[in-house]
Design an enzyme around this catalytic site. Structure first.
Site, PDB file in Angstrom:
ATOM      1  N   GLN A 279      -4.149   3.189   5.254  1.00  0.00           N
ATOM      2  CA  GLN A 279      -3.754   2.313   4.143  1.00  0.00           C
ATOM      3  C   GLN A 279      -2.321   2.644   3.725  1.00  0.00           C
ATOM      4  O   GLN A 279      -1.729   1.928   2.915  1.00  0.00           O
ATOM      5  CB  GLN A 279      -4.692   2.514   2.948  1.00  0.00           C
ATOM      6  CG  GLN A 279      -6.145   2.177   3.244  1.00  0.00           C
ATOM      7  CD  GLN A 279      -7.045   2.572   2.095  1.00  0.00           C
ATOM      8  OE1 GLN A 279      -7.298   1.780   1.190  1.00  0.00           O
ATOM      9  NE2 GLN A 279      -7.518   3.812   2.123  1.00  0.00           N
TER      10      GLN A 279
ATOM     11  N   HIS B  59      -1.823  -1.900   5.278  1.00  0.00           N
ATOM     12  CA  HIS B  59      -1.079  -2.414   4.107  1.00  0.00           C
ATOM     13  C   HIS B  59       0.419  -2.488   4.350  1.00  0.00           C
ATOM     14  O   HIS B  59       1.204  -2.565   3.406  1.00  0.00           O
ATOM     15  CB  HIS B  59      -1.394  -1.543   2.878  1.00  0.00           C
ATOM     16  CG  HIS B  59      -2.821  -1.648   2.458  1.00  0.00           C
ATOM     17  ND1 HIS B  59      -3.448  -0.693   1.703  1.00  0.00           N
ATOM     18  CD2 HIS B  59      -3.750  -2.598   2.717  1.00  0.00           C
ATOM     19  CE1 HIS B  59      -4.718  -1.055   1.496  1.00  0.00           C
ATOM     20  NE2 HIS B  59      -4.929  -2.201   2.118  1.00  0.00           N
TER      21      HIS B  59
ATOM     22  N   THR C   3      -8.772   8.967   0.263  1.00  0.00           N
ATOM     23  CA  THR C   3      -8.732   7.623  -0.313  1.00  0.00           C
ATOM     24  C   THR C   3      -9.845   7.491  -1.336  1.00  0.00           C
ATOM     25  O   THR C   3     -10.932   8.020  -1.168  1.00  0.00           O
ATOM     26  CB  THR C   3      -8.880   6.520   0.761  1.00  0.00           C
ATOM     27  OG1 THR C   3      -8.968   5.235   0.114  1.00  0.00           O
ATOM     28  CG2 THR C   3     -10.097   6.726   1.646  1.00  0.00           C
TER      29      THR C   3
HETATM   30  N1  APR Z   1      -5.840  15.775  -0.054  1.00  0.00           N
HETATM   31  C1  APR Z   1      -6.789  14.808   0.129  1.00  0.00           C
HETATM   32  N2  APR Z   1      -7.056  13.845  -0.783  1.00  0.00           N
HETATM   33  C2  APR Z   1      -6.331  13.876  -1.923  1.00  0.00           C
HETATM   34  C3  APR Z   1      -5.329  14.839  -2.189  1.00  0.00           C
HETATM   35  C4  APR Z   1      -5.103  15.825  -1.196  1.00  0.00           C
HETATM   36  N3  APR Z   1      -4.184  16.790  -1.356  1.00  0.00           N
HETATM   37  N4  APR Z   1      -4.810  14.574  -3.424  1.00  0.00           N
HETATM   38  C5  APR Z   1      -5.454  13.474  -3.888  1.00  0.00           C
HETATM   39  N5  APR Z   1      -6.375  13.069  -3.005  1.00  0.00           N
HETATM   40  C6  APR Z   1      -7.296  11.932  -3.082  1.00  0.00           C
HETATM   41  C7  APR Z   1      -7.754  11.561  -4.464  1.00  0.00           C
HETATM   42  O1  APR Z   1      -8.894  12.338  -4.837  1.00  0.00           O
HETATM   43  C8  APR Z   1      -8.122  10.089  -4.271  1.00  0.00           C
HETATM   44  O2  APR Z   1      -9.465   9.927  -3.861  1.00  0.00           O
HETATM   45  O3  APR Z   1      -6.598  10.803  -2.606  1.00  0.00           O
HETATM   46  C9  APR Z   1      -7.194   9.632  -3.152  1.00  0.00           C
HETATM   47  C10 APR Z   1      -6.086   8.725  -3.628  1.00  0.00           C
HETATM   48  O4  APR Z   1      -6.684   7.525  -4.080  1.00  0.00           O
HETATM   49  P1  APR Z   1      -5.713   6.317  -4.482  1.00  0.00           P
HETATM   50  O5  APR Z   1      -4.626   6.829  -5.341  1.00  0.00           O
HETATM   51  O6  APR Z   1      -6.593   5.206  -4.976  1.00  0.00           O
HETATM   52  O7  APR Z   1      -5.037   5.894  -3.104  1.00  0.00           O
HETATM   53  P2  APR Z   1      -5.655   5.026  -1.936  1.00  0.00           P
HETATM   54  O8  APR Z   1      -7.136   5.187  -1.863  1.00  0.00           O
HETATM   55  O9  APR Z   1      -4.862   5.326  -0.733  1.00  0.00           O
HETATM   56  O10 APR Z   1      -5.314   3.526  -2.432  1.00  0.00           O
HETATM   57  C11 APR Z   1      -5.628   2.489  -1.554  1.00  0.00           C
HETATM   58  O11 APR Z   1      -4.519   0.981  -3.068  1.00  0.00           O
HETATM   59  O12 APR Z   1      -2.751   0.458  -4.420  1.00  0.00           O
HETATM   60  C12 APR Z   1      -3.292   0.261  -3.183  1.00  0.00           C
HETATM   61  O13 APR Z   1      -2.049  -0.343  -1.319  1.00  0.00           O
HETATM   62  C13 APR Z   1      -2.367   0.740  -2.109  1.00  0.00           C
HETATM   63  O14 APR Z   1      -2.996   1.609   0.043  1.00  0.00           O
HETATM   64  C14 APR Z   1      -3.206   1.753  -1.345  1.00  0.00           C
HETATM   65  C15 APR Z   1      -4.622   1.384  -1.727  1.00  0.00           C
END
Ligand code: APR
Length: 234
Positions: free
Chosen positions: A86, A104, A171
Site C-alpha cells: 500500500q 496506491h 497495516t
Molecule cells: N512495525 C510494524 N508495524 C508498525 C510499526 C512498526 N515499526 N509502527 C507502526 N506500525 C503499524 C501500526 O500499528 C498500524 O497498524 O503500522 C500500521 C499503520 O497503519 P496506518 O497508519 O493505517 O497505515 P496503512 O495501514 O498503511 O494505511 C493504508 O491508508 O491513508 C491510506 O493510502 C494510505 O496506503 C495508506 C492506507
C-alpha cells in the site's frame, strides 16, 4: 519453489523514519485527507496538494530500507516472493525486492492529468504548479487518491490467491479495497500478521498467526523461522 506473498503497509517503513497515517503523529493527524489526498483537493488547491507530496517525496528520498525490507529480500533466495504494498515509497525496490506491486501508486512517479498512461519517473523531489506533461497538461503525483479507483486491485487479489505463505506487515487493515486482500489468501496457506497492534486488530482472520512486534524484529525473526523450516524439510 513455494510462493510467499507479502502485503505491506506504512508500518514497514516506520523504522526508516517515514510517518504512518493513523498512529499518533501520523500523517492524517497533521493533515485533513480532504485537503491533500483527493481529486477535489487537487482541483481546489493544486499547489497545496503538490507541496504535500513534495514533502512526502523528500522524506521518502531521505529514508533508507530497514532490516524488515532487507529480510524480505533474503527470502527471495529460498522462496518465490511477491510483494503487494500500500506504500508509495520505493524502499522495497531500493532494498532489492524484485516483484513489487504498488496498490496506491508510487511517490517517485508523476503522471499527466489528461492521459493517466502518460507516466514520468521523477529524479527530483518536486512536482510544481506549471510542470506540464508532453500533452501540455499539469503533472500530478502518480498516487491513488481517496475516491479514485485502485487499478491494481484485481491483479493483487489474483496474486494473494497463489500464496503458500501469506505475510501481512505494518497495516491497520482499515482501508478498502486493499484490506480485503487478507481474505484472498488460500485457506491452506500459512498466514502471519506482523504489527505491534496485531493482537488488538479485530479485522484479522482467525487462522492468521499474530506477531505483535515491530517489523524490524518480527519480519527478521519470521524470515529466519521460514528459512530454517524449509532447510530442515529438504
Ligand atoms: N512495525 C510494524 N508495524 C508498525 C510499526 C512498526 N515499526 N509502527 C507502526 N506500525 C503499524 C501500526 O500499528 C498500524 O497498524 O503500522 C500500521 C499503520 O497503519 P496506518 O497508519 O493505517 O497505515 P496503512 O495501514 O498503511 O494505511 C493504508 O491508508 O491513508 C491510506 O493510502 C494510505 O496506503 C495508506 C492506507
Amino acid at each position: 519453489m513455494k510462493r510467499v506473498v507479502v502485503f505491506t503497509g506504512s508500518g514497514i517503513s516506520a523504522e526508516s523514519g517515514i510517518k504512518t497515517f493513523r498512529d499518533s503523529g501520523g500523517l492524517w493527524e497533521e493533515h485533513d485527507v480532504r485537503d491533500v489526498a483527493t481529486p477535489e483537493a487537487f482541483e481546489r488547491n493544486p499547489k497545496l496538494v503538490l507541496e504535500f507530496y513534495n514533502q512526502r517525496r523528500r522524506d521518502a528520498m531521505a529514508a533508507k530500507p530497514n532490516a524488515a525490507h532487507k529480510a524480505l529480500v533474503k527470502l527471495e533466495n529460498y522462496f518465490e516472493v511477491q510483494i503487494i504494498t500500500q506504500n508509495v515509497d520505493d524502499l522495497h525496490e531500493r532494498a532489492g525486492s524484485k516483484n513489487v506491486l504498488h496498490l496506491h501508486g508510487e511517490i517517485m512517479k508523476a503522471r499527466s492529468t489528461i492521459n493517466p498512461n502518460l507516466i514520468y519517473i521523477l529524479t527530483s523531489p518536486e512536482i510544481n504548479f506549471g510542470d506540464l506533461c508532453a500533452l501540455g497538461s499539469q503533472l500530478r503525483p502518480h498516487i491513488v487518491w481517496f475516491g479514485e479507483a485502485v487499478p491494481e486491485i484485481e491483479n493483487a487479489t489474483k496474486l494473494a490467491n497463489t500464496a503458500d505463505i501469506f505475510i501481512v506487515i505494518g497495516t491497520s487493515l482499515e482501508v478498502y479495497p486493499a484490506a480485503q486482500l487478507i481474505h484472498y489468501a488460500p485457506r491452506r496457506a500459512q498466514k502471519y500478521y506482523i504489527d505491534p497492534r496485531a493482537s488488538e486488530n479485530e479485522n484479522v482472520p482467525k487462522d492468521m498467526v499474530c506477531i505483535p512486534e515491530k517489523a524490524g524484529v518480527g519480519v527478521v525473526r519470521l524470515v529466519k523461522k521460514l528459512v530454517e523450516e524449509l532447510t530442515m524439510n529438504n
